[in-house]
Design a protein around this motif. Structure first.
Motif, PDB file in Angstrom:
ATOM      1  N   GLY A  86     -71.615 -37.402 -86.242  1.00  0.00           N
ATOM      2  CA  GLY A  86     -70.288 -37.808 -85.804  1.00  0.00           C
ATOM      3  C   GLY A  86     -69.728 -38.933 -86.652  1.00  0.00           C
ATOM      4  O   GLY A  86     -70.385 -39.417 -87.579  1.00  0.00           O
ATOM      5  N   ASN A  87     -68.522 -39.356 -86.291  1.00  0.00           N
ATOM      6  CA  ASN A  87     -67.801 -40.353 -87.092  1.00  0.00           C
ATOM      7  C   ASN A  87     -67.683 -41.724 -86.446  1.00  0.00           C
ATOM      8  O   ASN A  87     -67.191 -42.655 -87.073  1.00  0.00           O
ATOM      9  N   THR A  88     -68.091 -41.843 -85.187  1.00  0.00           N
ATOM     10  CA  THR A  88     -68.063 -43.153 -84.524  1.00  0.00           C
ATOM     11  C   THR A  88     -69.420 -43.410 -83.889  1.00  0.00           C
ATOM     12  O   THR A  88     -70.168 -42.469 -83.578  1.00  0.00           O
ATOM     13  N   ALA A  89     -69.724 -44.682 -83.677  1.00  0.00           N
ATOM     14  CA  ALA A  89     -71.006 -45.048 -83.068  1.00  0.00           C
ATOM     15  C   ALA A  89     -71.170 -44.395 -81.700  1.00  0.00           C
ATOM     16  O   ALA A  89     -72.234 -43.861 -81.376  1.00  0.00           O
ATOM     17  N   ASN A  90     -70.113 -44.409 -80.889  1.00  0.00           N
ATOM     18  CA  ASN A  90     -70.217 -43.830 -79.545  1.00  0.00           C
ATOM     19  C   ASN A  90     -70.430 -42.322 -79.591  1.00  0.00           C
ATOM     20  O   ASN A  90     -71.221 -41.777 -78.816  1.00  0.00           O
ATOM     21  N   GLU A  91     -69.718 -41.654 -80.483  1.00  0.00           N
ATOM     22  CA  GLU A  91     -69.877 -40.204 -80.619  1.00  0.00           C
ATOM     23  C   GLU A  91     -71.304 -39.855 -81.024  1.00  0.00           C
ATOM     24  O   GLU A  91     -71.924 -38.941 -80.466  1.00  0.00           O
ATOM     25  N   VAL A  92     -71.834 -40.586 -81.984  1.00  0.00           N
ATOM     26  CA  VAL A  92     -73.199 -40.331 -82.462  1.00  0.00           C
ATOM     27  C   VAL A  92     -74.208 -40.638 -81.356  1.00  0.00           C
ATOM     28  O   VAL A  92     -75.131 -39.852 -81.113  1.00  0.00           O
ATOM     29  N   PHE A  93     -74.026 -41.771 -80.674  1.00  0.00           N
ATOM     30  CA  PHE A  93     -74.984 -42.132 -79.639  1.00  0.00           C
ATOM     31  C   PHE A  93     -75.018 -41.113 -78.504  1.00  0.00           C
ATOM     32  O   PHE A  93     -76.083 -40.825 -77.967  1.00  0.00           O
TER      33      PHE A  93
END
Length: 197
Positions: A86-93
Motif C-alpha cells: 500500500g501507499n500509506t502506513a495505515n493501509e499497509v498496517f
C-alpha cells in the motif's frame, strides 16, 4: 532461560483475542521493549531466532529517522514499509495486521498447510509467528535452508521440494516423547559441525 515460561509470557502479552485490535504503535514502536515486533525478534529469540536482515521483514516499522528508501519501499518519515502492501502506513498496517491474525488463527487450529500460501511476510517472520501460536506443534526453526538441513540430517527424504509445513510435520513425527526445546537443541547440534547456518 525457561523457554516454556517465555512462550507463556508471549501468549499472555499477545493472546489471539488481542491481535485484531492491535494498533500500529503496539505493532512497532521505538520503546524497544514492548512492541509485537520487539517480542517477535528480540524478546523471544530463545524460541528460535529471526535476527538479521532489515526491519522491512516486519513489512512496516517505526523509524528514528527517515530512511533512504529503495525501489519497493516507502516512508512518510515516521514509518517505513514495503510498498507492495500500500501507499500509506495505515493501509499497509491493515494488511499486515490481517496477515498476523490469519497466521496466528491457522496456527492455533493446527492448519499449517494454509500458512504455506500466505505471502504477506517472508518465510522467517511468517513461521516465527506460526510457531508462537502453534501449541508447540512445530520446530522453532524458521530459516528454510536450516530446516531442510536438519530434516535431511534426520533422514527425511526429498524435503527440498516439500512445503515448509510438511517438513515441520515430518520432524515432529521423529520427536517422540522428547521435550520440544531439547529436541530443537539436538537438531541444531546435528548440523552445527557440517553446515554453518
Amino acid at each position: 532461560m525457561d523457554r516454556n515460561k517465555l512462550l507463556k509470557e508471549f501468549l499472555d502479552t499477545w493472546p489471539l483475542e488481542k491481535l485484531p485490535s492491535m494498533t500500529l504503535d503496539q505493532y512497532t514502536n521505538l520503546n524497544a521493549s514492548d512492541s509485537f515486533c520487539f517480542w517477535l525478534e528480540s524478546k523471544t529469540s530463545e524460541l528460535g531466532s529471526i535476527w538479521g536482515g532489515s526491519a522491512y521483514k516486519f513489512q512496516i516499522y517505526k523509524c528514528r529517522t527517515a530512511p533512504n528508501t529503495r525501489t519497493g519501499q516507502q516512508s512518510d518519515g515516521k514509518y517505513a514499509w514495503n510498498s507492495k502492501h500500500g501507499n500509506t502506513a495505515n493501509e499497509v498496517f491493515e494488511k499486515v495486521r490481517a496477515a498476523v491474525c490469519e497466521i496466528a488463527n491457522y496456527a492455533d487450529k493446527g492448519n499449517f498447510t494454509a500458512i504455506d500460501g500466505i505471502d504477506v511476510f517472508g518465510e522467517v517472520c511468517k513461521w516465527k509467528i506460526t510457531f508462537l501460536y502453534s501449541h508447540k506443534q512445530l520446530i522453532p526453526i524458521y530459516n528454510r535452508d536450516m530446516l531442510v538441513a536438519v530434516a535431511t540430517k534426520q533422514g527425511i527424504k526429498n524435503c527440498e521440494g516439500m512445503p515448509t509445513s510438511e517438513i515441520h510435520r515430518e520432524l515432529i513425527k521423529k520427536m517422540g516423547n522428547q521435550d520440544l526445546f531439547k529436541y530443537y537443541d539436538d537438531l541444531l547440534d546435528s548440523i552445527s559441525y557440517s553446515k554453518d547456518m
